[in-house]
Design a protein around this motif. Structure first.
Motif, PDB file in Angstrom:
ATOM      1  N   ARG A   1      42.978  24.260  33.873  1.00 19.28           N
ATOM      2  CA  ARG A   1      43.972  25.320  34.032  1.00 19.28           C
ATOM      3  C   ARG A   1      43.462  26.500  34.869  1.00 19.28           C
ATOM      4  O   ARG A   1      44.239  27.345  35.276  1.00 19.28           O
ATOM      5  N   LEU A   2      42.156  26.564  35.091  1.00 16.45           N
ATOM      6  CA  LEU A   2      41.565  27.707  35.772  1.00 16.45           C
ATOM      7  C   LEU A   2      40.976  27.289  37.112  1.00 16.45           C
ATOM      8  O   LEU A   2      40.581  26.132  37.305  1.00 16.45           O
ATOM      9  N   LEU A   3      40.907  28.244  38.034  1.00 20.83           N
ATOM     10  CA  LEU A   3      40.369  28.009  39.365  1.00 20.83           C
ATOM     11  C   LEU A   3      39.444  29.156  39.728  1.00 20.83           C
ATOM     12  O   LEU A   3      39.770  30.320  39.531  1.00 20.83           O
TER      13      LEU A   3
ATOM     14  N   PRO B   1      29.143  31.149  43.327  1.00 18.76           N
ATOM     15  CA  PRO B   1      29.103  29.920  42.534  1.00 18.76           C
ATOM     16  C   PRO B   1      30.321  29.816  41.624  1.00 18.76           C
ATOM     17  O   PRO B   1      30.792  30.830  41.100  1.00 18.76           O
ATOM     18  N   VAL B   2      30.818  28.623  41.435  1.00 21.75           N
ATOM     19  CA  VAL B   2      31.989  28.407  40.584  1.00 21.75           C
ATOM     20  C   VAL B   2      31.564  28.525  39.126  1.00 21.75           C
ATOM     21  O   VAL B   2      30.713  27.778  38.642  1.00 21.75           O
TER      22      VAL B   2
END
Length: 222
Positions: free
Chosen positions: A171-173, A178-179
């Motif tokens: 649900r998140l982006l 860095p991710v």
């Protein structure tokens, strides 16, 4: 659609476990609107400099959740629909409430980080093309937070609390390296003696950018 709909849908998958204790606990909540009275005097935060507001899609608010134990120790959380709120303004809220007996360290002010509300930080401009926040508007926000806390502290109910967590992958982006993504939603809910919800406090590591650059004032969580 009510602005709490997203959280209610997410919470429908959360099993809330009751917390049993003989110690008394009290809770209260209040909501104060923080919509600007003059859309021409503010710029929207997020995205581009000098972005004017075209109109209001849904209200902005300061939501207050107050807790007190049997010894009278209080904790107050104020969540406001702004991209940010600087420490000097938070200190103004604390100073006003310290005068009424609430220790400054017992107040938490947080923001939803919506990109569709007035600039509360000063990076995007008070008047389009002019850097700096709108001081009159932020004075108003400070006064509304203080009024909301005052209201909440006058209406405590004895409560029982329950807690829950749920993992919500996909649900998140995170669009930057860095991710770093935290998929866990944490919820605490206070219920009075009749079993009615006094308040629900949630923590979820995201902010919505649903309306993008359209220019409408919105809390985005609506």
């Amino acid at each position: 659609m009510k602005r709490q709909t997203l959280f209610l849908l997410l919470l429908s998958g959360v099993f809330l476990y009751p917390c049993h204790s003989d110690a008394a606990l009290f809770a209260s909540a209040s909501v104060k609107e923080i919509l600007p009275w003059d859309l021409n005097a503010i710029c929207l935060a997020g995205y581009d400099l000098g972005r004017p507001a075209k109109g209001v899609h849904d209200p902005l608010s300061a939501r207050i959740f107050a807790l007190k134990d049997g010894q009278g120790t209080e904790l107050v959380v104020a969540c406001i629909d702004l991209v940010g709120f600087m420490v000097n303004r938070t200190d103004e809220v604390k100073t006003a409430l310290i005068a009424e007996g609430l220790p400054g360290d017992n107040l938490i002010v947080c923001c939803s980080h919506t990109h569709s509300a007035p600039d509360g930080v000063g990076l995007w401009g008070s008047g389009c093309g002019q850097l700096g926040p709108n001081s009159q508007y932020l004075d108003f926000v400070v006064s509304q937070i203080v009024a909301g806390v005052q209201e909440a502290r006058q209406s405590y109910q004895q409560v029982q609390v329950r807690f829950g967590t749920i993992n919500l992958p996909g649900r998140l982006l995170d669009s930057r390296d860095p991710v770093i993504i935290d998929n866990e939603l944490v919820a605490m809910q206070a219920l009075n003696a009749d079993g009615n919800v006094v308040a629900t406090l949630t923590n979820y590591g995201c902010h919505p950018t649903i309306t993008g650059r359209l220019g409408w004032i919105t809390a985005d969580f609506y």
